[in-house]
Scaffold this motif. Sequence first.
Motif, short mmCIF file in Angstrom:
data_model
loop_
_atom_site.label_atom_id
_atom_site.label_comp_id
_atom_site.label_asym_id
_atom_site.label_seq_id
_atom_site.Cartn_x
_atom_site.Cartn_y
_atom_site.Cartn_z
N ASN A 157 -78.90 -22.34 -79.74
CA ASN A 157 -78.67 -23.73 -80.14
C ASN A 157 -77.22 -24.00 -80.52
N GLU B 154 -74.69 -27.32 -78.54
CA GLU B 154 -75.46 -27.76 -77.37
C GLU B 154 -74.70 -28.81 -76.56
N ASP B 155 -73.80 -29.55 -77.22
CA ASP B 155 -73.01 -30.52 -76.48
C ASP B 155 -72.08 -29.81 -75.48
N GLN C 146 -72.53 -26.80 -74.25
CA GLN C 146 -73.38 -26.20 -73.22
C GLN C 146 -73.79 -27.25 -72.18
N ALA C 147 -74.03 -28.48 -72.64
CA ALA C 147 -74.39 -29.56 -71.71
C ALA C 147 -73.21 -29.91 -70.80
N PHE D 133 -82.32 -28.59 -68.75
CA PHE D 133 -81.60 -28.27 -69.98
C PHE D 133 -81.40 -29.52 -70.83
N LEU D 134 -80.94 -30.60 -70.19
CA LEU D 134 -80.65 -31.84 -70.91
C LEU D 134 -81.93 -32.48 -71.45
N LYS E 293 -84.76 -30.94 -72.25
CA LYS E 293 -85.28 -30.12 -73.35
C LYS E 293 -84.55 -30.41 -74.64
N ARG E 294 -83.28 -30.71 -74.54
CA ARG E 294 -82.47 -30.99 -75.73
C ARG E 294 -82.30 -32.48 -75.99
N ARG E 295 -83.04 -33.28 -75.23
CA ARG E 295 -83.07 -34.74 -75.41
C ARG E 295 -81.69 -35.36 -75.28
N ILE E 296 -80.90 -34.83 -74.35
CA ILE E 296 -79.59 -35.42 -74.04
C ILE E 296 -79.79 -36.23 -72.76
#
Length: 477
Positions: free
Chosen positions: A377, A380-381, A383-384, A413-414, A416-419
């Motif tokens: 975690n 995460e920004d 990583q995105a 990925f996005l 799952k992380r709600r981006i």
Amino acid sequence: MNKKGNLFLLIRSLSKSEKRYFRIFAGMGGRDANYLQLFDVIDKQEQYDEEAVREKFKGEKFLNQLHVTKIYLTELIMKAMRNYHADSSVESTILDLIKDAELLFNKELYDLCHSRILKAEELADKYEKLPLLVEVLSWKRKLNLTISGTPPDVNAILEKESEAIEQMNILNTYWAQIMNIRTAIMDNTDIKSIKPAASGNDFTLQSKILHIHIAYTIHFFSGDTKGAIRYSTDLIELLEKFPGRIREDPHSYVTAISNKISVLLAVKRWEEIPPLIDRIREVPRKYKLEHENKFTVRLWLRTFNVELEMYRDSKEHEKGIVLMHQIQKFIAARRTAIPDDYILMFYYQFASIFFQKKAYSQSLHWLNEIINSGFGNAREDIQAYARILNLIVHFELNNIIVLRYAVDSCRRFLKKRRIDNGAVKEVLNLFSGLSRAYPTAYEPIFKKSYAKFSRSDIGQLQDFIDIKGWLEEKMKI
């Protein structure tokens, strides 16, 4: 919170010298060797594994109450660390002097008690440790009443206590204003309405520091870069008048310089930044801080990141690549002491510089380091953004089949992380379309996406990836 892993995290946080001191400390006074053996077993683990601990000590009586042994070991480590760091800060010294004063007072050794109180008061005054000053003055009052009971002396002490409490209230007001500024920024409200409380010559140094910091923040987030530079410079100059204060709290000084660098980066005044970076790196030597402590390591990480950002934004790619080699050596020598947040940021900066240089294979190498290394975690920004930049790099390398899978992987990925803001969705649509189109159809896809990006606010995405610039280059605008 996983309480079982707390002891493991505590042991992992210790430096080599701290561990060496603990082993000596634990061996003193005929303490049970089980504690040191448990310490050594946990110290060798990469992740806490209680089953492995139990297997290692199978048959030992203390396993029946392992949790009790772990609690005692934790307390023993903390006691050792208090001894080891007894003189590491002014606060620690004052607290020890207060403890001495209490012990001496209870033994009715009033002269010795008085000398400890005076020394503690001198330090608390000099370094503006106001809560501790109030505590010291309460002991001074108590001692004074016990020895002589002279009201005039007690009244003077009470007056000084009152002044210290008043200064604490002023500081509390400043901190409340800082929190209001942060809230206003998050709520997108007008921060110009927030004014720093008046500050005078009779105010503490900390009050003056907070006053200038508030003014800097207001000007910076209001878009007044000249005002922000002026106030950040004022704060640096104020702190440099008090080298003892920087030695005690180097974070405030480094933050003040970093704030000025942030504004200079924004206005592209590159030539003014290197001397400020050098000034930050000189802090440990100039102010005689411990060599290679956590603050020093993070200070270098911080300046490396800023310097990379400067070379990236100024397009000085060759200088950036030289710095990359230096950073990699620094990381290799201290990997366990460097948080994943910094590693991610460095790898992303490496990838960005190589991307700008059109060295796409080298850029892809560092993106893969982010995507395949399992950073959990952390940031995460970043990583995105790495996964989005990865799409562009695969397109440039003509890895069209790989690109199709990369789009799906990035989407998962996005999601799952709600981006899932509009800009991110448009990027995914762009590369999904490119991965399934013939080269002759690329230009209409570029134009369609560019029009959408031009009409909308793409926020931080544009700060980390110049998606508009890339599309303009593809369309030869």
